[in-house]
Enzyme design. Structure first.
Site, PDB file in Angstrom:
ATOM      1  N   TYR A 163       2.584   5.398   4.454  1.00 58.00           N
ATOM      2  CA  TYR A 163       2.661   4.780   5.786  1.00 58.00           C
ATOM      3  C   TYR A 163       1.372   4.962   6.582  1.00 58.00           C
ATOM      4  CZ  TYR A 163       7.700   5.056   4.725  1.00 58.00           C
ATOM      5  OH  TYR A 163       8.937   4.982   4.126  1.00 58.00           O
ATOM      6  N   HIS A 205       7.804   9.275  -4.133  1.00 56.72           N
ATOM      7  CA  HIS A 205       8.080   7.973  -3.508  1.00 56.72           C
ATOM      8  C   HIS A 205       8.618   6.932  -4.503  1.00 56.72           C
ATOM      9  CE1 HIS A 205       6.785   5.554   0.270  1.00 56.72           C
ATOM     10  NE2 HIS A 205       7.807   4.972  -0.304  1.00 56.72           N
TER      11      HIS A 205
END
Length: 275
Positions: free
Chosen positions: A28, A88
């Site tokens: 992010y 992730h």
């Protein structure tokens, strides 16, 4: 169009609204901004639950890169430990080694809990069969009534893995759906509250996402009503075969995303539990 708000402003608002679980990620690119908000909030560290995720590129590079990235995340967030650190995506031929690196980091006290994200059941079984000592606390996957993969979810829950739902609100793309509109009207709630309640009632960790403070407040108000079993079944039935296939395509594309194998099917599991 409204003025673009910084991550720091949004997180400060969320903390002010009473949110305490912050879901971050290397990918992010905003952990320093989140760190600023945490500092500005003056909240004690033990009142916060900080989670981050290590990205595919770092996973591919191996243990040294993972350690360096965790250190960067800790520095950016202004803390000396994470409550939860996740893989992730299950990068083929790399994710098991990455997970074992997280186990070592946990022993060193830099992470309290370890989890995974976007894992198919088969990725999880690969971990289990390759000698990991700590099973993941959570698997963070997309879950909402439009992507409710019951067999996968049941198998994880049966094994004691908590499901964290991302895209709980379907990125706002389902707000006009007639079934949701009808339920919202009947319960005198917003569509987002219906989606959030469905999530909570199923026993998933509900992660709403908004940049607007009034919506942050509204999205959290999901504990003062209960959906009937019939309405839960109606919501469950919104998952279509097409949605499942879209998920499978996304999974195949993303496990190698941004790595040296990006765009290839190298190591990608072509047979996974889809539903």
């Amino acid at each position: 169009a409204g003025v673009e708000r910084t991550a720091s402003e949004c997180v400060l608002d969320a903390l002010d609204c009473g949110y305490r679980f912050l879901e971050c990620a290397e990918f992010y690119g905003n952990e320093a901004e989140i760190g600023k908000a945490i500092q500005a909030s003056k909240l004690p560290r033990d009142q916060l639950f900080l989670c981050s995720k290590v990205w595919t590129t770092t996973i591919e590079k191996g243990p040294h890169a993972i350690r360096a990235q965790l250190q960067k995340t800790l520095t950016d967030l202004g803390t000396d430990y994470l409550d939860l650190y996740l893989i992730h995506w299950p990068v083929p031929n790399k994710h098991v080694q990455a997970y074992k690196t997280l186990e070592l980091l946990q022993k060193e006290g830099k992470i309290k809990g370890i989890g995974v994200s976007n894992y198919a059941l088969e990725d999880y079984l690969e971990l289990k069969h390759n000698g990991v000592q700590l099973l993941p606390l959570v698997n963070q996957i997309e879950i909402n009534p439009f992507l409710y993969r019951k067999n996968t979810i049941d198998a994880f829950q049966k094994d004691g893995v908590v499901l964290q739902s991302y895209r709980s609100l379907r990125d706002g793309k389902a707000m006009d759906h007639p079934t949701l509109q009808e339920l919202a009207q009947r319960y005198d709630k917003s569509v987002a509250q219906i989606l959030g309640r469905w999530c909570v009632q199923k026993g998933f960790v509900y992660m709403p996402k908004s940049v607007q403070k009034d919506r942050m407040v509204q999205n959290g108000l999901v504990f003062d009503f209960v959906l009937t079993e019939e309405d839960m079944d109606t919501l469950d039935a919104l998952t279509t075969p097409e949605n499942i296939q879209n998920f499978v395509q996304l999974y195949r594309k993303c496990v190698n995303r941004d790595t040296t194998q990006d765009g290839t099917m190298e190591g990608v599991k072509m047979e996974i539990t889809e539903d």
